[in-house]
Design an enzyme around this catalytic site. Sequence first.
Site, PDB file in Angstrom:
ATOM      1  N   GLU A 253      29.359 -13.722 134.680  1.00 39.98           N
ATOM      2  CA  GLU A 253      28.582 -12.571 134.076  1.00 39.98           C
ATOM      3  C   GLU A 253      29.813 -11.750 133.653  1.00 39.98           C
ATOM      4  OE1 GLU A 253      25.603 -12.085 133.894  1.00 39.98           O
ATOM      5  OE2 GLU A 253      25.083 -13.802 135.118  1.00 39.98           O
ATOM      6  N   CYS A 287      29.768  -3.384 131.151  1.00 37.02           N
ATOM      7  CA  CYS A 287      29.513  -4.338 130.052  1.00 37.02           C
ATOM      8  C   CYS A 287      28.444  -4.279 129.267  1.00 37.02           C
ATOM      9  CB  CYS A 287      29.468  -5.719 131.158  1.00 37.02           C
ATOM     10  SG  CYS A 287      28.271  -5.582 132.138  1.00 37.02           S
TER      11      CYS A 287
END
Length: 486
Positions: A253, A287
């Site tokens: 991720e 993110c």
Amino acid sequence: MTVSVLGSKKWSGKFFTGDWVAASNTQEVMEPATGNVLSSVAMATTDDVYLACQRAKVAQKEWVKIPPREKSAIFHKAAMFMQDNFDELALYVARETGGAIPKGEHEIREAIIILQLAANMTLEPTGLTLPSVPERMSYATRKPIGVVGVISPFNFPMILSIRSIAPALATGNAVVTKPDPQTPVTGAFILALAFEAAGLPKNLFQVFPGAVEAGEAICTAPEIGMVAFTGSTAAGRKVGEVCGRNLKKVSLELGGKNSLIILEDADLDIAASNIAWGAYSHQGQICMAAGRILVQASIADALTAKVVEKAKHLPVGDPVSGQVALGPLINQRQLEKVHSIVQDSIAAGAKLEVGGTYDKLFYMPTVLSNVKPGMRSFNEEVFGPVVNIVTFDKDEEAVAMANDTEYGLAGAVISNNYARAERIASQLHVGLLHINDQTVNDECINPFGGAGASGNGSAVCGPASWDLYTHWQWTTVKNTATPYPF
């Protein structure tokens, strides 16, 4: 009088194995907002991690024998520990990460839910019956991988650790985790305290902060069958390479360069609010942050003015001191990177509307307009409080610019014309998609993941957890053995 659960600093200079074990190597943990020392953190060597993995393998074999209801009770007790100490834990999260107190509260609140979901997972079905020929039973069972390694980052360390740790344990695995040494308490030691209070068996969950060598050890230890990594794309490439070479399952991720598309019929005040939240939340160190604001040219000037006004009035300072919207960046290196991207983009033709300055680790909310493809602020993940405004005329241009990136994490479109917004959104190459919302959205019950430089196409949380932390075992059973033609 309330008793502090963090006051003893059990983790100071120690690893957690179920016991608190002194380490030979330590480093200080600094509070980003003040520069004060919060505590001392143990720094693991390769050998420390390898020994932890060996212990975890032994502990896991006993863990799978524990009845499901007993496992479930442990997760519920850990969740109750977090709930009972909510305010103290949330404040520490804010101090260690440089986040606002609501951000700390969010991390603890989500951790509680994730632990409760893990408690439920232990009681869920673990297999299914398959079609077969007469006189033969055929079924598939989910089996734990064995030992799972978890490597987590500094920005939302509690959530980005526990979202892997809890379901990995619930599905029958042991876990060895390496939190970022800048945020070790938020990233793992709070959870260690919760599991210690809940009675989790020793060596089943172990915490070993460390630098690159500790992370590489997790990727190479033969006992570890899967690695769950959350962090930068550059580091993720290295993790993926080492795990691939060692034939380990890996979940990556990684970063994102996410576009928030604002169409000409959008309400400008609402759009400005979404832009500010998507770009400035936790100083842009997310993110999913809205890294590109793609605005239809006809409304660009008016919308930019509204965003600039918001940036001018967002308070910046020590996040635990009062009503502060933005705290500090995590360290000097990150601040220098953000400022370099801003300055290089201005030199390339972007217009600085507001911000672009800093004091210590506090970077002022910044707005850049006239951002074009090829500029660093267009291409790179900034990971700082910077709004990058890019204009377009036709919908096709917005789609092309949004997809003009190696990343594939999040995307969003705001418009009062749902059909038009949906048509644009459906063409975005992302794992997380939002219509009439901004890009910073996550719930621990949804499958979270991206593609390209944002990840390897895997997802964490929700329905993805069983797929990640188990493997299928197919079994057939006949009443008696039967002959074959040979």
